[in-house]
Scaffold this active site. Sequence first.
Site, PDB file in Angstrom:
ATOM      1  N   SER A  56       0.825  -1.198   0.000  1.00 49.78           N
ATOM      2  CA  SER A  56       0.000   0.000   0.000  1.00 49.78           C
ATOM      3  C   SER A  56       0.859   1.248   0.000  1.00 49.78           C
ATOM      4  O   SER A  56       1.816   1.364   0.771  1.00 49.78           O
ATOM      5  CB  SER A  56      -0.912   0.004   1.233  1.00 49.78           C
ATOM      6  OG  SER A  56      -1.546   1.253   1.383  1.00 49.78           O
ATOM      7  N   GLY A  61      -0.670   4.154   0.602  1.00 45.79           N
ATOM      8  CA  GLY A  61      -1.599   5.083   1.227  1.00 45.79           C
ATOM      9  C   GLY A  61      -2.562   5.661   0.201  1.00 45.79           C
ATOM     10  O   GLY A  61      -3.147   4.923  -0.603  1.00 45.79           O
ATOM     11  N   GLY A  65      -2.581   4.663  -3.703  1.00 46.52           N
ATOM     12  CA  GLY A  65      -2.981   3.383  -4.245  1.00 46.52           C
ATOM     13  C   GLY A  65      -2.120   2.221  -3.787  1.00 46.52           C
ATOM     14  O   GLY A  65      -1.553   2.244  -2.691  1.00 46.52           O
ATOM     15  N   GLY A  99      -6.486  -0.303   5.489  1.00 53.90           N
ATOM     16  CA  GLY A  99      -5.712  -1.465   5.069  1.00 53.90           C
ATOM     17  C   GLY A  99      -6.452  -2.771   5.307  1.00 53.90           C
ATOM     18  O   GLY A  99      -6.325  -3.721   4.522  1.00 53.90           O
ATOM     19  N   ASP A 100      -7.253  -2.814   6.369  1.00 48.32           N
ATOM     20  CA  ASP A 100      -8.026  -4.021   6.663  1.00 48.32           C
ATOM     21  C   ASP A 100      -9.118  -4.237   5.608  1.00 48.32           C
ATOM     22  O   ASP A 100      -9.406  -5.378   5.228  1.00 48.32           O
ATOM     23  CB  ASP A 100      -8.654  -3.916   8.059  1.00 48.32           C
ATOM     24  CG  ASP A 100      -7.616  -3.600   9.121  1.00 48.32           C
ATOM     25  OD1 ASP A 100      -6.470  -4.060   8.976  1.00 48.32           O
ATOM     26  OD2 ASP A 100      -7.949  -2.886  10.076  1.00 48.32           O
TER      27      ASP A 100
END
Length: 313
Positions: A216, A218, A221, A247-248
């Site tokens: 990731s 952030g 993308g 993120g989850d």
Amino acid sequence: MILTVTLNAALDLTYHLDRLRPHASNRVGAVAARAGGKGINVSRVLHALGHETVVTGLAGGLTGTAVHRELTAAGLTNNLVSIGGETRRTVAVVDEQLGDTTILLEPGPVVTADEWMQFLYRYDKLVAQAAAVVLAGSLPVGVPANAYAELIRRARVHHVPAVLDADGQALRAGLSEAPALIKPNASELAAASGSSDLHAGAAALRAAGAQAVVASAGPDGMIACALQGSWRARPPQHLAGNPTGAGDAAVAALTLGLIQGAPWPVRLTEAVALSAAAVAAPLAGDFDVTIHRRLLEAITVEPLPALKRQTAS
């Protein structure tokens, strides 16, 4: 069924303020308390998308009791193992004017050897029934540093693919058991691979054992590095909000793509869209349905060129 493992579960407290003023008294406009931890957040997203999921992990004390009750109230299938230590709390302070969030994380309980063995017994029964298992978050004190490697190995006995979302030593140990997918953020990737370049770092962790790596960046993308190739996916815009749980949400989307055998561009599109929609939601584990649907049509995915192999001089 998708099994999620949260060994360091938490009670997540979210404070919403008009403006956070350091070194001063701050009046909280709204408070929310719910069961949290990375795996639990993944299960919330899967449940909201209409997929069967089971939560397991460790929880104890008065805070652990609150976690059990909230999971039941949320309609999530709860199979947490009770321990003697006190489950941790996390505090997210959301500055509404800046669209920024400050997060405070308690350390968590101490887990005994007997409690860890009880968990392994429960896990073996649950993972045998799963289509995939998500292993996510930090390890509490007392749990072996190679815990995720052990859980991946036990899942493989039942031909169940494992998705690993961890960092530090827990991630490095897990790589030795060839997880189906890992999802580090940029800083976790750099620490584990020694490279600040997302693509090179992801390729290094694939070489170290992961079957696929999604990293990731952030709000910029994600990239994916897999046997089939590498891709970068970008959202059309940056969204302000609470990044806790973004993120989850991506892990939930990637796990679904894994078990459905979706092409990688489709997996990345879903992961970036769902992650961004989670930023727009007030609480970790939630996502904005309207934004999710809109972004699915606007995400751009491009293949990345193969990295040149380094040769010794």
